[in-house]
Each structure stands twice: as structure tokens, then as C-alpha cells.
Scaffold this motif. Structure first.
Motif, PDB file in Angstrom:
ATOM      1  N   GLN A 234      -4.045  -1.576  -0.173  1.00  0.00           N
ATOM      2  CA  GLN A 234      -4.472  -2.123  -1.460  1.00  0.00           C
ATOM      3  C   GLN A 234      -3.896  -1.330  -2.635  1.00  0.00           C
ATOM      4  OE1 GLN A 234      -8.557  -3.303  -1.823  1.00  0.00           O
ATOM      5  NE2 GLN A 234      -8.800  -3.735   0.358  1.00  0.00           N
ATOM      6  N   HIS A 235      -2.577  -1.114  -2.581  1.00  0.00           N
ATOM      7  CA  HIS A 235      -1.837  -0.528  -3.690  1.00  0.00           C
ATOM      8  C   HIS A 235      -0.937  -1.624  -4.264  1.00  0.00           C
ATOM      9  CE1 HIS A 235      -3.456   3.290  -2.605  1.00  0.00           C
ATOM     10  NE2 HIS A 235      -2.697   3.459  -1.516  1.00  0.00           N
ATOM     11  N   ALA A 236      -1.339  -2.161  -5.399  1.00  0.00           N
ATOM     12  CA  ALA A 236      -0.642  -3.330  -5.948  1.00  0.00           C
ATOM     13  C   ALA A 236       0.797  -3.014  -6.332  1.00  0.00           C
ATOM     14  CB  ALA A 236      -1.410  -3.874  -7.159  1.00  0.00           C
ATOM     15  N   ALA A 237       1.057  -1.813  -6.831  1.00  0.00           N
ATOM     16  CA  ALA A 237       2.411  -1.474  -7.301  1.00  0.00           C
ATOM     17  C   ALA A 237       3.428  -1.501  -6.168  1.00  0.00           C
ATOM     18  CB  ALA A 237       2.404  -0.101  -7.966  1.00  0.00           C
ATOM     19  N   TRP A 238       3.013  -1.266  -4.933  1.00  0.00           N
ATOM     20  CA  TRP A 238       3.942  -1.243  -3.815  1.00  0.00           C
ATOM     21  C   TRP A 238       4.434  -2.651  -3.463  1.00  0.00           C
ATOM     22  CZ3 TRP A 238       4.939   3.125  -0.354  1.00  0.00           C
ATOM     23  CH2 TRP A 238       4.427   4.326  -0.854  1.00  0.00           C
ATOM     24  N   ILE A 239       3.744  -3.679  -3.920  1.00  0.00           N
ATOM     25  CA  ILE A 239       4.117  -5.056  -3.593  1.00  0.00           C
ATOM     26  C   ILE A 239       5.177  -5.592  -4.554  1.00  0.00           C
ATOM     27  CG2 ILE A 239       3.163  -7.373  -3.172  1.00  0.00           C
ATOM     28  CD1 ILE A 239       0.492  -6.138  -2.672  1.00  0.00           C
ATOM     29  N   ILE A 240       5.325  -4.978  -5.720  1.00  0.00           N
ATOM     30  CA  ILE A 240       6.218  -5.493  -6.755  1.00  0.00           C
ATOM     31  C   ILE A 240       7.671  -5.607  -6.285  1.00  0.00           C
ATOM     32  CG2 ILE A 240       7.146  -5.049  -9.051  1.00  0.00           C
ATOM     33  CD1 ILE A 240       4.462  -3.927  -9.844  1.00  0.00           C
ATOM     34  N   PRO A 241       8.266  -4.605  -5.599  1.00  0.00           N
ATOM     35  CA  PRO A 241       9.662  -4.767  -5.154  1.00  0.00           C
ATOM     36  C   PRO A 241       9.873  -5.965  -4.233  1.00  0.00           C
ATOM     37  CG  PRO A 241       9.018  -2.466  -5.040  1.00  0.00           C
ATOM     38  CD  PRO A 241       7.776  -3.240  -5.319  1.00  0.00           C
ATOM     39  N   PHE A 242       8.935  -6.209  -3.326  1.00  0.00           N
ATOM     40  CA  PHE A 242       9.055  -7.353  -2.433  1.00  0.00           C
ATOM     41  C   PHE A 242       8.921  -8.663  -3.203  1.00  0.00           C
ATOM     42  CE2 PHE A 242       7.254 -10.376   0.684  1.00  0.00           C
ATOM     43  CZ  PHE A 242       8.269 -10.337   1.624  1.00  0.00           C
ATOM     44  N   PHE A 243       8.049  -8.684  -4.205  1.00  0.00           N
ATOM     45  CA  PHE A 243       7.896  -9.874  -5.039  1.00  0.00           C
ATOM     46  C   PHE A 243       9.177 -10.143  -5.836  1.00  0.00           C
ATOM     47  CE2 PHE A 243       6.616 -11.793  -9.117  1.00  0.00           C
ATOM     48  CZ  PHE A 243       6.075 -12.981  -8.649  1.00  0.00           C
ATOM     49  N   CYS A 244       9.793  -9.095  -6.350  1.00  0.00           N
ATOM     50  CA  CYS A 244      11.062  -9.251  -7.086  1.00  0.00           C
ATOM     51  C   CYS A 244      12.163  -9.761  -6.157  1.00  0.00           C
ATOM     52  CB  CYS A 244      11.467  -7.929  -7.716  1.00  0.00           C
ATOM     53  SG  CYS A 244      10.350  -7.347  -9.018  1.00  0.00           S
ATOM     54  N   TYR A 245      12.189  -9.281  -4.916  1.00  0.00           N
ATOM     55  CA  TYR A 245      13.168  -9.799  -3.965  1.00  0.00           C
ATOM     56  C   TYR A 245      12.949 -11.287  -3.714  1.00  0.00           C
ATOM     57  CZ  TYR A 245      14.604 -11.248   0.688  1.00  0.00           C
ATOM     58  OH  TYR A 245      15.086 -11.969   1.739  1.00  0.00           O
ATOM     59  N   GLN A 246      11.699 -11.713  -3.598  1.00  0.00           N
ATOM     60  CA  GLN A 246      11.416 -13.131  -3.387  1.00  0.00           C
ATOM     61  C   GLN A 246      11.904 -13.968  -4.563  1.00  0.00           C
ATOM     62  OE1 GLN A 246       7.076 -12.799  -2.474  1.00  0.00           O
ATOM     63  NE2 GLN A 246       7.607 -13.990  -0.668  1.00  0.00           N
ATOM     64  N   ILE A 247      11.688 -13.490  -5.781  1.00  0.00           N
ATOM     65  CA  ILE A 247      12.153 -14.211  -6.964  1.00  0.00           C
ATOM     66  C   ILE A 247      13.676 -14.308  -6.959  1.00  0.00           C
ATOM     67  CG2 ILE A 247      12.259 -14.174  -9.478  1.00  0.00           C
ATOM     68  CD1 ILE A 247       9.540 -14.949  -8.445  1.00  0.00           C
ATOM     69  N   PHE A 248      14.344 -13.208  -6.616  1.00  0.00           N
ATOM     70  CA  PHE A 248      15.805 -13.200  -6.572  1.00  0.00           C
ATOM     71  C   PHE A 248      16.327 -14.162  -5.510  1.00  0.00           C
ATOM     72  CE2 PHE A 248      19.777 -11.335  -4.878  1.00  0.00           C
ATOM     73  CZ  PHE A 248      20.556 -11.408  -6.032  1.00  0.00           C
ATOM     74  N   ASP A 249      15.722 -14.164  -4.341  1.00  0.00           N
ATOM     75  CA  ASP A 249      16.129 -15.059  -3.272  1.00  0.00           C
ATOM     76  C   ASP A 249      15.897 -16.518  -3.661  1.00  0.00           C
ATOM     77  OD1 ASP A 249      16.957 -15.542  -0.427  1.00  0.00           O
ATOM     78  OD2 ASP A 249      14.917 -16.314  -0.295  1.00  0.00           O
ATOM     79  N   PHE A 250      14.774 -16.796  -4.318  1.00  0.00           N
ATOM     80  CA  PHE A 250      14.482 -18.159  -4.772  1.00  0.00           C
ATOM     81  C   PHE A 250      15.503 -18.609  -5.813  1.00  0.00           C
ATOM     82  CE2 PHE A 250      12.323 -21.309  -7.399  1.00  0.00           C
ATOM     83  CZ  PHE A 250      11.768 -22.144  -6.446  1.00  0.00           C
ATOM     84  N   ALA A 251      15.884 -17.712  -6.706  1.00  0.00           N
ATOM     85  CA  ALA A 251      16.869 -18.056  -7.731  1.00  0.00           C
ATOM     86  C   ALA A 251      18.228 -18.362  -7.101  1.00  0.00           C
ATOM     87  CB  ALA A 251      16.993 -16.921  -8.742  1.00  0.00           C
TER      88      ALA A 251
ATOM     89  N   ASN B  87      -9.115  -3.397  -7.739  1.00  0.00           N
ATOM     90  CA  ASN B  87      -9.085  -1.996  -8.145  1.00  0.00           C
ATOM     91  C   ASN B  87      -9.700  -1.802  -9.527  1.00  0.00           C
ATOM     92  OD1 ASN B  87      -7.784  -1.361  -5.740  1.00  0.00           O
ATOM     93  ND2 ASN B  87      -5.741  -1.451  -6.638  1.00  0.00           N
ATOM     94  N   ASN B  88      -9.416  -2.736 -10.450  1.00  0.00           N
ATOM     95  CA  ASN B  88     -10.002  -2.635 -11.786  1.00  0.00           C
ATOM     96  C   ASN B  88     -11.514  -2.793 -11.755  1.00  0.00           C
ATOM     97  OD1 ASN B  88      -7.468  -2.267 -12.906  1.00  0.00           O
ATOM     98  ND2 ASN B  88      -7.183  -4.445 -13.331  1.00  0.00           N
ATOM     99  N   SER B  89     -12.007  -3.719 -10.910  1.00  0.00           N
ATOM    100  CA  SER B  89     -13.450  -3.905 -10.811  1.00  0.00           C
ATOM    101  C   SER B  89     -14.126  -2.699 -10.176  1.00  0.00           C
ATOM    102  CB  SER B  89     -13.758  -5.174  -9.999  1.00  0.00           C
ATOM    103  OG  SER B  89     -13.292  -5.041  -8.671  1.00  0.00           O
ATOM    104  N   ASP B  90     -13.431  -2.042  -9.224  1.00  0.00           N
ATOM    105  CA  ASP B  90     -14.011  -0.839  -8.618  1.00  0.00           C
ATOM    106  C   ASP B  90     -14.159   0.269  -9.654  1.00  0.00           C
ATOM    107  OD1 ASP B  90     -14.138  -2.102  -6.218  1.00  0.00           O
ATOM    108  OD2 ASP B  90     -12.300  -1.213  -5.405  1.00  0.00           O
ATOM    109  N   VAL B  91     -13.164   0.436 -10.518  1.00  0.00           N
ATOM    110  CA  VAL B  91     -13.258   1.444 -11.569  1.00  0.00           C
ATOM    111  C   VAL B  91     -14.376   1.107 -12.540  1.00  0.00           C
ATOM    112  CG1 VAL B  91     -12.031   2.458 -13.516  1.00  0.00           C
ATOM    113  CG2 VAL B  91     -10.836   2.075 -11.366  1.00  0.00           C
ATOM    114  N   LEU B  92     -14.520  -0.190 -12.876  1.00  0.00           N
ATOM    115  CA  LEU B  92     -15.563  -0.605 -13.806  1.00  0.00           C
ATOM    116  C   LEU B  92     -16.950  -0.372 -13.224  1.00  0.00           C
ATOM    117  CD1 LEU B  92     -16.115  -1.954 -16.531  1.00  0.00           C
ATOM    118  CD2 LEU B  92     -16.049  -4.166 -15.360  1.00  0.00           C
TER     119      LEU B  92
END
Length: 223
Positions: free
Chosen positions: A117-134, A208-213
């Protein structure tokens, strides 16, 4: 006596609740869902997708490494290809190996990020998906704008390519329609996978934001 003044934690909780309500009332909220493939959670779906991509790229890497260690096994001469070029030289093999290693790293990061549950680690894979879709979208546009390129590509294929003559005998218009339909199905599937990964990122980020709140609210006296 008047009402007691609210603490900073209470005011922060109220602002957080108001922000969550605004996010849910936004037009993009209708595309948000915690379910994936109608049966599993988006977090589970992202883990499965990351493992699947990890397995595929690992197999590709093993093939490339074996080709580098034994070039004669995967080397195709120009006579076999029916042209004046070689299938793949050492430079292209090294580039493909580096890309496979990078993809393995990106897929491993996405799998670990969804699991821990580390959201920042998913960003590179998401960017690859966008690039592949393009890239796939550009292929569909090029086929639609320049349909004659399909016939040119078929003529450049080796003479021993399976079903080459049968494919070239198909009506060019029907062939373009079939290819565009096939690419549209692929784009729709890739778009669905992109939405699953994006919803997983939003779920982990909001969790994660709700847990901090909740932590700040429960420690009102400390604040």
C-alpha cells in the motif's frame, strides 16, 4: 455558556470530510470503483497484473540472455528472411535486454506498492501503461490514415511466413477493418487495465490519508 471551541484536530477532521465529499461529488468520481473484473478488489487486480507482466518480461529476458550466450541458435540470415537485413544484431539484443530489465523493475515496484500500500510505487507502472496505450493508438491512427501501409508491410515479410499468401489475398478494405477492430479490442482492454491501476492508486492514496486523519483525530489531547 456558549459552545466549547473546537480543537485543531476537529477542524482538520471537518476539512478532511468536506474534501472527501467534494471529491466524491466531482464528475470523475463516477469512474472510480474498488472492484476489478467484477469480482476482486482493485488492489488484488493490480497485484495480479504486476505479477503477470513480471512473468512475461522474465521469460523474455531469459530468451534474450540465452540468445546473447548462444547467438547461432537465434540468428536468422538475410536469405531466410528474404531481404537484405539481419533479424537482430548484438546492439539491438543489448537494448532489448536493458528494456526487459527496466520492465521487470517497474512491474516489481507496482506489485510491491500494491501489496504494501505504497501509492508512489505504482506511478511508474501507470506511466508505462499510458505510454503503451498511446503507442497502440498511434498505430490505429496510422492504419486508418494510411491503409496502404498494411500491404507494404505484408510484402516485406519473409516468403516462408505462415499464411502470408492467404492474408494478402484478402480484400484490402476488409483487412483494414479487421485490423482496426482487433486494435480497438486491445485498446479497450488496455484502457480497462489502466482504470484498474488508477483506481488502485486512488484507493491506496485515500486510505493512507484517512489513516493519518484518524490518527490526528484520536490524539486530540496531544494536538
Amino acid at each position: 455558556p456558549g459552545p466549547a471551541p473546537r480543537s485543531a484536530a476537529a477542524r482538520g477532521a471537518e476539512r478532511g470530510a468536506r474534501g472527501a465529499a467534494e471529491m466524491l461529488s466531482s464528475p470523475w468520481a463516477r469512474f472510480y470503483s474498488n472492484s476489478c473484473c467484477l469480482c476482486c478488489h482493485v488492489r488484488t487486480g493490480t497485484i495480479i497484473l504486476g505479477v503477470w507482466y513480471l512473468i512475461i518480461n522474465s521469460v523474455v529476458l531469459m530468451i534474450l540472455l540465452s540468445a546473447l550466450t548462444d547467438p547461432d541458435q537465434y540468428h536468422l540470415t538475410s536469405a531466410e528472411l528474404g531481404g537484405e537485413f539481419e533479424f537482430m544484431d548484438d546492439a539491438n539484443m543489448c537494448i532489448a535486454t536493458a528494456i526487459s530489465l527496466l520492465m521487470i523493475l517497474i512491474c516489481a515496484m507496482a506489485t510491491y506498492g500494491a501489496y504494501k500500500q505504497h501509492a508512489a510505487w505504482i506511478i511508474p507502472f501507470f506511466c508505462y501503461q499510458i505510454f503503451d496505450f498511446a503507442l497502440n493508438t498511434l498505430v490505429a491512427i496510422s492504419v486508418l490514415v494510411y491503409p496502404s501501409t498494411i500491404q507494404d508491410y505484408l510484402r516485406q515479410l519473409p516468403t516462408n511466413f505462415p499464411y502470408k499468401e492467404e492474408i494478402m489475398s484478402v480484400n484490402p478494405t476488409c483487412l483494414v477493418v479487421i485490423i482496426l477492430l482487433f486494435i480497438s479490442i486491445i485498446l479497450a482492454f488496455k484502457g480497462y487495465l489502466i482504470s484498474c491501476v488508477w483506481n488502485c492508486y486512488r484507493y491506496i492514496n485515500s486510505r493512507n490519508n484517512s489513516d493519518v486523519l484518524v490518527y490526528i483525530t484520536t490524539n486530540d489531547t496531544a494536538v
